[in-house]
Design a protein around this motif. Structure first.
Motif, PDB file in Angstrom:
ATOM      1  N   ASN A  58       0.842  -1.200   0.000  1.00  0.00           N
ATOM      2  CA  ASN A  58       0.000   0.000   0.000  1.00  0.00           C
ATOM      3  C   ASN A  58       0.873   1.245   0.000  1.00  0.00           C
ATOM      4  O   ASN A  58       0.838   2.040   0.941  1.00  0.00           O
ATOM      5  CB  ASN A  58      -0.898   0.004   1.245  1.00  0.00           C
ATOM      6  CG  ASN A  58      -1.770  -1.224   1.339  1.00  0.00           C
ATOM      7  OD1 ASN A  58      -2.796  -1.315   0.686  1.00  0.00           O
ATOM      8  ND2 ASN A  58      -1.356  -2.191   2.140  1.00  0.00           N
ATOM      9  N   PRO A  59       1.675   1.451  -1.054  1.00  0.00           N
ATOM     10  CA  PRO A  59       2.561   2.618  -1.057  1.00  0.00           C
ATOM     11  C   PRO A  59       1.752   3.911  -0.919  1.00  0.00           C
ATOM     12  O   PRO A  59       0.704   4.068  -1.553  1.00  0.00           O
ATOM     13  CB  PRO A  59       3.257   2.566  -2.408  1.00  0.00           C
ATOM     14  CG  PRO A  59       2.789   1.339  -3.095  1.00  0.00           C
ATOM     15  CD  PRO A  59       1.726   0.696  -2.277  1.00  0.00           C
ATOM     16  N   GLY A  60       2.254   4.797  -0.072  1.00  0.00           N
ATOM     17  CA  GLY A  60       1.569   6.064   0.146  1.00  0.00           C
ATOM     18  C   GLY A  60       0.513   5.996   1.228  1.00  0.00           C
ATOM     19  O   GLY A  60      -0.187   6.977   1.479  1.00  0.00           O
ATOM     20  N   THR A  61       0.382   4.838   1.884  1.00  0.00           N
ATOM     21  CA  THR A  61      -0.582   4.739   2.970  1.00  0.00           C
ATOM     22  C   THR A  61      -0.186   5.699   4.081  1.00  0.00           C
ATOM     23  O   THR A  61       0.976   6.046   4.232  1.00  0.00           O
ATOM     24  CB  THR A  61      -0.703   3.299   3.507  1.00  0.00           C
ATOM     25  OG1 THR A  61      -1.831   3.214   4.369  1.00  0.00           O
ATOM     26  CG2 THR A  61       0.537   2.855   4.259  1.00  0.00           C
ATOM     27  N   THR A  62      -1.165   6.129   4.823  1.00  0.00           N
ATOM     28  CA  THR A  62      -0.902   7.006   5.959  1.00  0.00           C
ATOM     29  C   THR A  62      -0.633   6.171   7.201  1.00  0.00           C
ATOM     30  O   THR A  62      -0.946   4.979   7.243  1.00  0.00           O
ATOM     31  CB  THR A  62      -2.108   7.921   6.233  1.00  0.00           C
ATOM     32  OG1 THR A  62      -3.226   7.097   6.571  1.00  0.00           O
ATOM     33  CG2 THR A  62      -2.435   8.796   5.033  1.00  0.00           C
ATOM     34  N   VAL A  63      -0.090   6.823   8.216  1.00  0.00           N
ATOM     35  CA  VAL A  63       0.124   6.148   9.487  1.00  0.00           C
ATOM     36  C   VAL A  63      -1.217   5.665  10.038  1.00  0.00           C
ATOM     37  O   VAL A  63      -1.347   4.526  10.486  1.00  0.00           O
ATOM     38  CB  VAL A  63       0.857   7.070  10.483  1.00  0.00           C
ATOM     39  CG1 VAL A  63       0.886   6.461  11.866  1.00  0.00           C
ATOM     40  CG2 VAL A  63       2.270   7.349   9.995  1.00  0.00           C
ATOM     41  N   SER A  64      -2.248   6.511   9.952  1.00  0.00           N
ATOM     42  CA  SER A  64      -3.555   6.095  10.473  1.00  0.00           C
ATOM     43  C   SER A  64      -4.141   4.950   9.648  1.00  0.00           C
ATOM     44  O   SER A  64      -4.795   4.052  10.187  1.00  0.00           O
ATOM     45  CB  SER A  64      -4.522   7.275  10.542  1.00  0.00           C
ATOM     46  OG  SER A  64      -4.773   7.799   9.267  1.00  0.00           O
ATOM     47  N   GLY A  65      -3.887   4.937   8.355  1.00  0.00           N
ATOM     48  CA  GLY A  65      -4.339   3.834   7.515  1.00  0.00           C
ATOM     49  C   GLY A  65      -3.666   2.533   7.890  1.00  0.00           C
ATOM     50  O   GLY A  65      -4.296   1.482   7.933  1.00  0.00           O
ATOM     51  N   LEU A  66      -2.379   2.620   8.200  1.00  0.00           N
ATOM     52  CA  LEU A  66      -1.639   1.426   8.621  1.00  0.00           C
ATOM     53  C   LEU A  66      -2.118   0.940   9.984  1.00  0.00           C
ATOM     54  O   LEU A  66      -2.263  -0.260  10.202  1.00  0.00           O
ATOM     55  CB  LEU A  66      -0.142   1.748   8.647  1.00  0.00           C
ATOM     56  CG  LEU A  66       0.826   0.587   8.684  1.00  0.00           C
ATOM     57  CD1 LEU A  66       0.600  -0.389   7.536  1.00  0.00           C
ATOM     58  CD2 LEU A  66       2.258   1.103   8.664  1.00  0.00           C
TER      59      LEU A  66
END
Length: 162
Positions: A58-66
């Protein structure tokens, strides 16, 4: 080995359920053995592996998304992510529209390391799939998906069907 299909609902008996649970434990033990050895040499653990894997997927994912995807605490992720950033495996970029966002990407070093970890698991799973055959693989996927909490299944399906 398990060529004989269960009759009616006999696979729901406690002994059969325990057999399945034990197989999951043993499979996970061996599935993680090779990457664990590689991770240990780098001073990392399984949490680092999960972060590397899902940032790579998931390149470009956010910290909250992770955080949402991994279902771990902010504190746990902060420690692991900080180490991966400090050691040059992950790069954090500020979001273009929201400067508070930290967008995560594997660095070339991170991509190489993640591929090394993945290749050990890829080989093991590919051999197991080849031995079991397509119908067994489809059944295995169905069982695994149904182990996932029902309210999470749509998110998991979206993730794996990229």
């Amino acid at each position: 080995m398990f060529r004989k299909l269960p009759q009616s609902n006999l696979y729901l008996r406690e002994e059969e359920l325990r057999r399945g649970i034990e197989l999951l434990y043993f499979a996970y033990r061996d599935f993680t053995r090779d990457p664990d050895e590689i991770l240990q040499k780098a001073g990392f653990g399984r949490a680092h592996h999960r972060v590397l894997y899902f940032v790579g997927r998931n390149p470009g994912t956010t910290v909250s998304g992770l955080l949402s995807l991994l279902r771990i605490t902010k504190q746990s992720l902060s420690r692991v992510l900080g180490q991966l950033v400090d050691d040059g495996y992950i790069d954090q970029k500020t979001g273009a529209t929201d400067r508070r966002q930290r967008l995560l990407h594997l660095t070339p070093k991170g991509e190489k390391f993640e591929k090394e970890l993945f290749s050990t698991q890829r080989q093991r799973v590919a051999e197991a799939y080849k031995t079991a055959g397509p119908e067994a693989v489809a059944g295995f996927w169905e069982v695994l998906l149904n182990i996932v909490d029902e309210k999470e299944r749509e998110q998991v399906l979206r993730q794996i069907e990229k």
